[in-house]
Motif scaffolding. Structure first.
Motif, PDB file in Angstrom:
ATOM      1  N   GLU A 153       0.813  -1.221   0.000  1.00 52.14           N
ATOM      2  CA  GLU A 153       0.000   0.000   0.000  1.00 52.14           C
ATOM      3  C   GLU A 153       0.843   1.267   0.000  1.00 52.14           C
ATOM      4  OE1 GLU A 153       0.735  -1.109   4.300  1.00 52.14           O
ATOM      5  OE2 GLU A 153       0.420  -2.116   2.381  1.00 52.14           O
ATOM      6  N   TRP A 154       2.188   1.138  -0.094  1.00 47.98           N
ATOM      7  CA  TRP A 154       3.111   2.261   0.060  1.00 47.98           C
ATOM      8  C   TRP A 154       2.710   3.491  -0.745  1.00 47.98           C
ATOM      9  CZ3 TRP A 154       6.798   4.502   2.731  1.00 47.98           C
ATOM     10  CH2 TRP A 154       7.615   5.462   2.122  1.00 47.98           C
ATOM     11  N   PHE A 155       2.535   3.345  -2.050  1.00 48.40           N
ATOM     12  CA  PHE A 155       2.259   4.498  -2.903  1.00 48.40           C
ATOM     13  C   PHE A 155       0.914   5.130  -2.547  1.00 48.40           C
ATOM     14  CE2 PHE A 155       0.999   6.395  -7.100  1.00 48.40           C
ATOM     15  CZ  PHE A 155       1.974   7.380  -7.120  1.00 48.40           C
ATOM     16  N   GLY A 156      -0.014   4.321  -2.060  1.00 45.78           N
ATOM     17  CA  GLY A 156      -1.333   4.820  -1.700  1.00 45.78           C
ATOM     18  C   GLY A 156      -1.340   5.718  -0.474  1.00 45.78           C
ATOM     19  N   TYR A 157      -0.254   5.701   0.298  1.00 45.46           N
ATOM     20  CA  TYR A 157      -0.169   6.591   1.452  1.00 45.46           C
ATOM     21  C   TYR A 157       0.012   8.047   1.049  1.00 45.46           C
ATOM     22  CZ  TYR A 157       0.241   2.652   4.714  1.00 45.46           C
ATOM     23  OH  TYR A 157       0.007   1.534   5.457  1.00 45.46           O
ATOM     24  N   GLY A 158       0.360   8.279  -0.204  1.00 46.76           N
ATOM     25  CA  GLY A 158       0.449   9.636  -0.722  1.00 46.76           C
ATOM     26  C   GLY A 158       1.363  10.532   0.089  1.00 46.76           C
ATOM     27  N   MET A 159       0.868  11.669   0.488  1.00 45.82           N
ATOM     28  CA  MET A 159       1.673  12.667   1.205  1.00 45.82           C
ATOM     29  C   MET A 159       2.045  12.205   2.615  1.00 45.82           C
ATOM     30  SD  MET A 159       2.158  15.039  -0.985  1.00 45.82           S
ATOM     31  CE  MET A 159       2.785  16.376   0.044  1.00 45.82           C
ATOM     32  N   THR A 160       1.416  11.175   3.117  1.00 44.07           N
ATOM     33  CA  THR A 160       1.721  10.706   4.477  1.00 44.07           C
ATOM     34  C   THR A 160       2.743   9.572   4.485  1.00 44.07           C
ATOM     35  OG1 THR A 160      -0.028   9.013   4.581  1.00 44.07           O
ATOM     36  CG2 THR A 160      -0.654  11.276   5.116  1.00 44.07           C
ATOM     37  N   ARG A 161       3.253   9.160   3.337  1.00 49.39           N
ATOM     38  CA  ARG A 161       4.084   7.958   3.264  1.00 49.39           C
ATOM     39  C   ARG A 161       5.391   8.103   4.049  1.00 49.39           C
ATOM     40  NH1 ARG A 161       4.764  10.883  -1.183  1.00 49.39           N
ATOM     41  NH2 ARG A 161       6.895  11.269  -1.905  1.00 49.39           N
ATOM     42  N   LEU A 162       5.908   9.321   4.205  1.00 53.70           N
ATOM     43  CA  LEU A 162       7.175   9.513   4.886  1.00 53.70           C
ATOM     44  C   LEU A 162       7.008   9.765   6.382  1.00 53.70           C
ATOM     45  CD1 LEU A 162       9.043  11.718   2.244  1.00 53.70           C
ATOM     46  CD2 LEU A 162       9.099   9.236   2.531  1.00 53.70           C
ATOM     47  N   LYS A 163       5.781   9.719   6.864  1.00 50.67           N
ATOM     48  CA  LYS A 163       5.532   9.885   8.294  1.00 50.67           C
ATOM     49  C   LYS A 163       5.763   8.562   9.013  1.00 50.67           C
ATOM     50  CE  LYS A 163       2.188  13.670   7.894  1.00 50.67           C
ATOM     51  NZ  LYS A 163       0.824  14.146   8.266  1.00 50.67           N
ATOM     52  N   MET A 164       5.663   8.596  10.331  1.00 51.02           N
ATOM     53  CA  MET A 164       5.770   7.372  11.109  1.00 51.02           C
ATOM     54  C   MET A 164       4.634   6.432  10.718  1.00 51.02           C
ATOM     55  SD  MET A 164       8.480   7.740  12.868  1.00 51.02           S
ATOM     56  CE  MET A 164       8.332   6.385  14.039  1.00 51.02           C
ATOM     57  N   PRO A 165       4.875   5.103  10.774  1.00 48.05           N
ATOM     58  CA  PRO A 165       3.846   4.150  10.323  1.00 48.05           C
ATOM     59  C   PRO A 165       2.466   4.376  10.920  1.00 48.05           C
ATOM     60  CG  PRO A 165       5.906   3.010  10.706  1.00 48.05           C
ATOM     61  CD  PRO A 165       6.122   4.426  11.162  1.00 48.05           C
ATOM     62  N   ASN A 166       2.393   4.739  12.202  1.00 45.19           N
ATOM     63  CA  ASN A 166       1.085   4.937  12.830  1.00 45.19           C
ATOM     64  C   ASN A 166       0.429   6.254  12.444  1.00 45.19           C
ATOM     65  OD1 ASN A 166       2.916   6.495  14.235  1.00 45.19           O
ATOM     66  ND2 ASN A 166       1.992   6.144  16.236  1.00 45.19           N
ATOM     67  N   GLU A 167       1.147   7.069  11.653  1.00 43.64           N
ATOM     68  CA  GLU A 167       0.595   8.356  11.203  1.00 43.64           C
ATOM     69  C   GLU A 167       0.235   8.345   9.722  1.00 43.64           C
ATOM     70  OE1 GLU A 167       3.681  11.107  12.192  1.00 43.64           O
ATOM     71  OE2 GLU A 167       3.100  11.240  14.303  1.00 43.64           O
ATOM     72  N   ARG A 168       0.487   7.231   9.057  1.00 42.65           N
ATOM     73  CA  ARG A 168       0.193   7.145   7.629  1.00 42.65           C
ATOM     74  C   ARG A 168      -1.283   6.856   7.401  1.00 42.65           C
ATOM     75  NH1 ARG A 168       5.312   3.124   6.476  1.00 42.65           N
ATOM     76  NH2 ARG A 168       6.959   4.657   6.890  1.00 42.65           N
ATOM     77  N   ILE A 169      -1.802   7.423   6.339  1.00 48.50           N
ATOM     78  CA  ILE A 169      -3.208   7.238   5.980  1.00 48.50           C
ATOM     79  C   ILE A 169      -3.280   6.812   4.524  1.00 48.50           C
ATOM     80  CG2 ILE A 169      -5.455   8.358   5.734  1.00 48.50           C
ATOM     81  CD1 ILE A 169      -4.533  10.365   7.869  1.00 48.50           C
ATOM     82  N   LEU A 170      -4.061   5.790   4.232  1.00 46.86           N
ATOM     83  CA  LEU A 170      -4.229   5.356   2.849  1.00 46.86           C
ATOM     84  C   LEU A 170      -5.095   6.379   2.122  1.00 46.86           C
ATOM     85  CD1 LEU A 170      -3.290   2.924   1.161  1.00 46.86           C
ATOM     86  CD2 LEU A 170      -5.533   1.908   1.548  1.00 46.86           C
ATOM     87  N   GLU A 171      -4.443   7.224   1.323  1.00 49.36           N
ATOM     88  CA  GLU A 171      -5.136   8.336   0.680  1.00 49.36           C
ATOM     89  C   GLU A 171      -5.831   7.929  -0.617  1.00 49.36           C
ATOM     90  OE1 GLU A 171      -2.233  11.415   0.186  1.00 49.36           O
ATOM     91  OE2 GLU A 171      -2.256  11.973   2.319  1.00 49.36           O
TER      92      GLU A 171
END
Length: 202
Positions: A153-171
């Motif tokens: 799902e990495w690319f789907g995290y969009g702008m949140t992908r570089l945040k901590m894992p618990n802060e990522r959102i599937l955009e």
């Protein structure tokens, strides 16, 4: 003093830039763009690992394993490429662009440099001591990590992908899922490929 700090900053910036460009070249070689597949199966099949920012996934994953491991691995790849070139074992012309030896190689020659690393033919005397006993294992896993990142799902995290894992959102829905017909995680859902679905319907 300021000039010394500026010089250190320039070295750091160059190292980070070369590390990123080395991994961009690596993932591009592992999962390239596929224009011919796009012509046959639709535009969604065109995209490769570089389009989905898998170089970032690779860097983050390696550094989670050990700090600065990505930088050391990039150095290792560049040393392998340098020796490949010096021994005239590259099969296609080299195009130096200031980004390091590995990215100067044609994609197929990058994979050749990797295969030679796996045979323990090339080592880097400049690798930091903590990495000397593990870099062969890292070499074995580079392609595996790239594939995992591409179909995750990495690319789907969009702008949140570089945040901590618990802060990522599937955009948004990752395009690689669309390429293979994966509907995404659904509780209790068992995925069947298109052939199985046709047989079930019959």
């Amino acid at each position: 003093m300021d000039s010394e700090l500026n010089g250190e900053d320039k070295v750091l910036d160059y190292t980070l830039k070369q590390t990123k460009e080395t991994f961009e070249a690596f993932v591009e070689a592992v999962i390239p763009r596929s224009p011919k597949l796009a012509e046959q199966y639709g535009n969604i099949q065109y995209y490769g690992a570089l389009d989905f920012l898998i170089d970032e996934y690779l860097i983050i994953t390696l550094n989670e394993y050990h700090p600065d491991l990505a930088e050391a691995t990039a150095e290792m790849l560049n040393v392998a490429a340098e020796k490949l070139i010096l021994r005239n074992e590259n099969r296609e012309p080299v195009h130096f662009n200031g980004s390091g030896n590995f990215s100067a190689l044609a994609p197929n020659d990058r994979l050749l440099a990797l295969s030679l690393l796996k045979k323990y033919q090339y080592t880097s005397s400049h690798l930091l001591i903590p990495f000397e006993n593990i870099f062969f294992n890292i070499t074995d896993n580079l392609i595996r990590i790239t594939m995992m990142g591409y179909y995750s799902e990495w690319f789907g995290y969009g702008m949140t992908r570089l945040k901590m894992p618990n802060e990522r959102i599937l955009e948004f829905y990752p395009l690689s899922w669309n390429q293979v017909g994966y509907p995404g995680p659904v509780p209790g859902h068992v995925f069947k490929n298109s052939q199985e679905q046709k047989e079930t319907q019959v």
